[in-house]
Scaffold this motif. Structure first.
Motif, PDB file in Angstrom:
ATOM      1  N   ASP A 211       0.837  -1.197   0.000  1.00  0.00           N
ATOM      2  CA  ASP A 211       0.000   0.000   0.000  1.00  0.00           C
ATOM      3  C   ASP A 211       0.877   1.252   0.000  1.00  0.00           C
ATOM      4  N   ASP A 212       0.230   2.424   0.079  1.00  0.00           N
ATOM      5  CA  ASP A 212       0.966   3.693   0.003  1.00  0.00           C
ATOM      6  C   ASP A 212       1.925   3.860   1.177  1.00  0.00           C
ATOM      7  N   ALA A 213       1.496   3.447   2.361  1.00  0.00           N
ATOM      8  CA  ALA A 213       2.355   3.601   3.541  1.00  0.00           C
ATOM      9  C   ALA A 213       3.611   2.733   3.423  1.00  0.00           C
ATOM     10  N   ALA A 214       3.437   1.466   2.985  1.00  0.00           N
ATOM     11  CA  ALA A 214       4.581   0.573   2.822  1.00  0.00           C
ATOM     12  C   ALA A 214       5.512   1.082   1.724  1.00  0.00           C
ATOM     13  N   GLN A 215       4.913   1.600   0.613  1.00  0.00           N
ATOM     14  CA  GLN A 215       5.723   2.122  -0.469  1.00  0.00           C
ATOM     15  C   GLN A 215       6.533   3.340  -0.038  1.00  0.00           C
ATOM     16  N   ALA A 216       5.898   4.208   0.745  1.00  0.00           N
ATOM     17  CA  ALA A 216       6.596   5.406   1.235  1.00  0.00           C
ATOM     18  C   ALA A 216       7.756   5.030   2.151  1.00  0.00           C
ATOM     19  N   GLU A 217       7.542   4.020   2.991  1.00  0.00           N
ATOM     20  CA  GLU A 217       8.602   3.584   3.889  1.00  0.00           C
ATOM     21  C   GLU A 217       9.775   2.993   3.107  1.00  0.00           C
ATOM     22  N   LEU A 218       9.445   2.202   2.076  1.00  0.00           N
ATOM     23  CA  LEU A 218      10.496   1.629   1.249  1.00  0.00           C
ATOM     24  C   LEU A 218      11.250   2.715   0.475  1.00  0.00           C
ATOM     25  N   ASP A 219      10.506   3.704  -0.039  1.00  0.00           N
ATOM     26  CA  ASP A 219      11.147   4.785  -0.794  1.00  0.00           C
ATOM     27  C   ASP A 219      12.087   5.600   0.093  1.00  0.00           C
ATOM     28  N   ALA A 220      11.666   5.845   1.332  1.00  0.00           N
ATOM     29  CA  ALA A 220      12.521   6.611   2.243  1.00  0.00           C
ATOM     30  C   ALA A 220      13.818   5.863   2.535  1.00  0.00           C
ATOM     31  N   GLU A 221      13.705   4.553   2.755  1.00  0.00           N
ATOM     32  CA  GLU A 221      14.915   3.771   3.016  1.00  0.00           C
ATOM     33  C   GLU A 221      15.782   3.686   1.766  1.00  0.00           C
ATOM     34  N   ARG A 222      15.133   3.595   0.598  1.00  0.00           N
ATOM     35  CA  ARG A 222      15.892   3.543  -0.659  1.00  0.00           C
ATOM     36  C   ARG A 222      16.636   4.851  -0.897  1.00  0.00           C
ATOM     37  N   ASP A 223      16.010   5.960  -0.573  1.00  0.00           N
ATOM     38  CA  ASP A 223      16.680   7.263  -0.732  1.00  0.00           C
ATOM     39  C   ASP A 223      17.935   7.339   0.145  1.00  0.00           C
ATOM     40  N   GLY A 224      17.849   6.766   1.339  1.00  0.00           N
ATOM     41  CA  GLY A 224      19.015   6.756   2.217  1.00  0.00           C
ATOM     42  C   GLY A 224      20.155   5.954   1.623  1.00  0.00           C
ATOM     43  N   TRP A 225      19.832   4.766   1.091  1.00  0.00           N
ATOM     44  CA  TRP A 225      20.867   3.949   0.454  1.00  0.00           C
ATOM     45  C   TRP A 225      21.425   4.638  -0.790  1.00  0.00           C
ATOM     46  N   THR A 226      20.551   5.290  -1.575  1.00  0.00           N
ATOM     47  CA  THR A 226      21.010   5.966  -2.790  1.00  0.00           C
ATOM     48  C   THR A 226      21.958   7.108  -2.455  1.00  0.00           C
ATOM     49  N   ALA A 227      21.647   7.850  -1.381  1.00  0.00           N
ATOM     50  CA  ALA A 227      22.535   8.937  -0.968  1.00  0.00           C
ATOM     51  C   ALA A 227      23.901   8.386  -0.559  1.00  0.00           C
ATOM     52  N   GLN A 228      23.912   7.267   0.167  1.00  0.00           N
ATOM     53  CA  GLN A 228      25.186   6.647   0.538  1.00  0.00           C
ATOM     54  C   GLN A 228      25.959   6.191  -0.700  1.00  0.00           C
ATOM     55  N   TYR A 229      25.232   5.658  -1.671  1.00  0.00           N
ATOM     56  CA  TYR A 229      25.869   5.190  -2.899  1.00  0.00           C
ATOM     57  C   TYR A 229      26.509   6.354  -3.657  1.00  0.00           C
ATOM     58  N   GLN A 230      25.811   7.488  -3.709  1.00  0.00           N
ATOM     59  CA  GLN A 230      26.360   8.656  -4.396  1.00  0.00           C
ATOM     60  C   GLN A 230      27.623   9.155  -3.704  1.00  0.00           C
ATOM     61  N   ASP A 231      27.605   9.188  -2.384  1.00  0.00           N
ATOM     62  CA  ASP A 231      28.807   9.599  -1.643  1.00  0.00           C
ATOM     63  C   ASP A 231      29.976   8.649  -1.931  1.00  0.00           C
ATOM     64  N   LEU A 232      29.686   7.360  -1.969  1.00  0.00           N
ATOM     65  CA  LEU A 232      30.741   6.388  -2.244  1.00  0.00           C
ATOM     66  C   LEU A 232      31.260   6.506  -3.670  1.00  0.00           C
ATOM     67  N   GLU A 233      30.379   6.816  -4.618  1.00  0.00           N
ATOM     68  CA  GLU A 233      30.830   7.021  -5.997  1.00  0.00           C
ATOM     69  C   GLU A 233      31.775   8.205  -6.096  1.00  0.00           C
ATOM     70  N   ASN A 234      31.433   9.287  -5.403  1.00  0.00           N
ATOM     71  CA  ASN A 234      32.316  10.452  -5.395  1.00  0.00           C
ATOM     72  C   ASN A 234      33.663  10.114  -4.766  1.00  0.00           C
ATOM     73  N   ARG A 235      33.619   9.372  -3.665  1.00  0.00           N
ATOM     74  CA  ARG A 235      34.848   8.948  -3.003  1.00  0.00           C
ATOM     75  C   ARG A 235      35.673   8.055  -3.925  1.00  0.00           C
ATOM     76  N   LEU A 236      35.003   7.176  -4.650  1.00  0.00           N
ATOM     77  CA  LEU A 236      35.690   6.266  -5.560  1.00  0.00           C
ATOM     78  C   LEU A 236      36.348   7.035  -6.704  1.00  0.00           C
ATOM     79  N   ALA A 237      35.646   8.033  -7.245  1.00  0.00           N
ATOM     80  CA  ALA A 237      36.219   8.841  -8.329  1.00  0.00           C
ATOM     81  C   ALA A 237      37.456   9.596  -7.845  1.00  0.00           C
ATOM     82  N   GLU A 238      37.396  10.121  -6.625  1.00  0.00           N
ATOM     83  CA  GLU A 238      38.542  10.835  -6.069  1.00  0.00           C
ATOM     84  C   GLU A 238      39.732   9.901  -5.870  1.00  0.00           C
TER      85      GLU A 238
END
Length: 556
Positions: A211-238
């Protein structure tokens, strides 16, 4: 009189004692000799051999300069060299010397090794400045250091370049470790979290609970992982920018110059200028790399740690599985089953199972464990991962189970023999004191039979740890991307494929594109497999001897 003495001597049994002693001595000598040959041929590979430079003059062709390590030399008939198309004067002596040189520089010469005629080598010397670059790709490079560069600009030349190179190699090694940690550990953890969210979303969708509540919870957790991934990509490029910053200009023995990035170099050394203590330090550093590092260059360079880990982990899981099943089966056959024709047939079947070819167990494991049992587990517990298999593909668990099925007859037979040696009076004494049959079995019989159980386990480990044929079908691969034990839940990944020392020997020895480079590693890995099996067996022998001493008083 002499005939009677000789007859009495034979009747005393002394000749058979000496015959058995001689046979055992020969077997021990042959075993030690075999291990010594394997050790010399294998571990001698890590010694920093001197590098020669010579002028190679083939009759009728321009002379060229060669540099490399002398691997082996042999005497061959002149007629054989002439038949191979070499301009050999067949009227000379009967034999000529043929030498195998490791010349490296594969990107320039096309091969790491080259056969040369020893009589055509001249002006042979070993310059102290001649260096060896051990690279992550393309094998060794043999040549002379001209200059060290940073971002394309020279920073050191001549004699100062060697010290500058060593310092910058330490920096590159530290950066390489950081890159590996970011790529394999940090990004692997993020990828694991994102994959877990994908499977959770699909599972909820299949169950009609997304449902919408479960989807929102999953999206919020996914955004957290995506932000970590972006930071790691920047670190990897450096890190990659820093890793590719430095390079060096080198010259081969025949005058060719090229630029090599330091990120591609594992180590640089000058064997001709090394003292004996320095060579020993280098030798032990290479040995440690062999047992602690990952393989590279199609498994012909680097280490075998993933194969060691996979072998030990699979053997331990096999032992955990096979021991209770084998012991329970032996207890039933010896203590509870009615001794009749059916029991005798079962015993005959168990004994015959020990003689079944190992590859048959591999086919059984692939058909039953992987396709039937693993496929059923996927349909019942992992429908969200479909059509990608989770347990319906070869992996660590199925390899361990296949080895357990292969080794269980050994454990059953050894445990049964141990149970049969327990005096009947001990059982009757325990029952007379009021103990039940189960209590007698658990507290009297099994402890006294535990040394026999450990003997069965030792024999099972000795047979299973060296098997290769069945493992090729149920979970062992040439190169596993990661270890089955890491920091991601559930920490021990029984569904992952693994490497194995036995299969590594087969792959390096028979599937390697660089046969000459792989040959010494076959010997070294074989000796390492023997040592791993011996260590596992010695651990079990220590436990068995402790149990035997503990319950020795009850035997009397």
């Amino acid at each position: 009189m002499k005939r009677d003495s000789l007859s009495n001597w034979f009747k005393s049994g002394a000749p058979w004692v000496w015959l058995n002693a001689g046979a055992v001595s020969i077997a021990v000598i042959m075993t030690v000799g075999l291990l010594a040959v394997i050790a010399v041929r294998g571990f001698g590979h890590f010694w920093p051999a001197d590098v020669l430079e010579a002028r190679y003059t083939v009759p009728g062709q321009p002379a060229k300069v060669l540099a490399g390590e002398q691997v082996e030399a042999e005497q061959v008939p002149r007629a054989r060299l002439a038949a191979a198309g070499l301009p050999v004067n067949v009227e000379g002596g009967e034999f000529m010397t043929r030498e195998l040189l490791k010349v490296g520089n594969r990107e320039l010469y096309g091969a790491d090794f080259s056969w040369v005629v020893g009589e055509w080598l001249g002006d042979t010397h070993r310059p102290a400045e001649l260096m060896v670059l051990e690279r992550r790709d393309w094998g060794n490079f043999y040549g002379y250091l001209l200059e060290v560069r940073e971002n394309g600009q020279p920073v050191a030349q001549g004699d100062a370049a060697w010290g500058e190179l060593q310092g910058r190699l330490h920096r590159v090694d530290a950066l390489y470790d950081q890159l590996q940690r970011v790529q394999k550990t940090d990004i692997g953890r993020v990828n694991h979290g994102l994959e877990r969210l994908r499977l959770e979303s699909r599972r909820l969708a299949l169950q009609g609970k997304l449902d919408d509540a479960a989807q929102a919870e999953l999206d919020a957790e996914r955004d957290g992982w995506t932000a970590q991934y972006q930071d790691l990509e920047n670190r990897l490029a450096e890190l990659n920018r820093e890793f590719d910053r430095d390079s060096l200009t080198v010259r081969t023995a025949d005058g060719q110059e090229q630029e090599i990035r330091l990120g591609k170099i594992v180590r640089a050394y000058r064997p001709n200028a090394m003292s004996l203590p320095q060579k020993f330090a280098f030798y032990f550093a290479k040995l440690w790399e062999f047992v602690s590092d990952e393989p590279r260059e199609a498994n012909t360079e680097g280490g075998v740690f993933p194969a060691i880990f996979g072998t030990v982990m699979m053997t331990l899981i096999m032992a955990i599985i096979v021991t209770p099943f084998g012991v329970l089966a032996a207890i039933y056959l010896r203590e509870y089953a009615r001794q009749g024709p059916l029991t005798r047939i079962i015993r005959i079947a168990v004994n015959n199972l020990a003689g079944v070819p190992a590859i048959v167990y591999g086919v059984f494991g692939l058909g039953f464990f992987v396709y039937v049992l693993g496929g059923s587990l996927d349909r019942l517990f992992f429908p969200e991962a479909a059509p990608a298999p989770t347990f319906g593909t070869p992996g660590l668990l199925w390899a361990s189970l296949t080895l357990a099925i292969l080794a269980v007859p050994v454990v059953i037979v050894a445990t049964e023999e141990g149970l049969a040696r327990i005096p009947r009076s001990l059982r009757e004494g325990s029952l007379a004191l009021g103990a039940t049959k189960a209590e007698t079995l658990w507290k009297v019989v099994l402890p006294m039979a535990s040394p026999a159980m450990m003997t069965g386990l030792i024999l099972a480990v000795a047979r299973a740890a060296g098997e290769v044929a069945p493992l090729m079908l149920v979970g062992v691969v040439k190169l596993a991307p990661s270890l089955p034990l890491d920091g991601n839940y559930p920490y021990l990944h029984l569904d992952q494929k693994i490497m194995h020392l036995g299969f590594h020997i087969y792959d390096v020895g028979f599937q390697s594109p660089n046969v000459e480079a792989a040959r010494p590693l076959v010997y070294a890995t074989a000796l390492l497999l023997v040592l791993v099996i011996a260590l596992l067996n010695l651990s079990a022998v220590f436990i068995r001897n402790h149990l035997r001493e503990k319950y020795k008083a009850l035997d009397h």
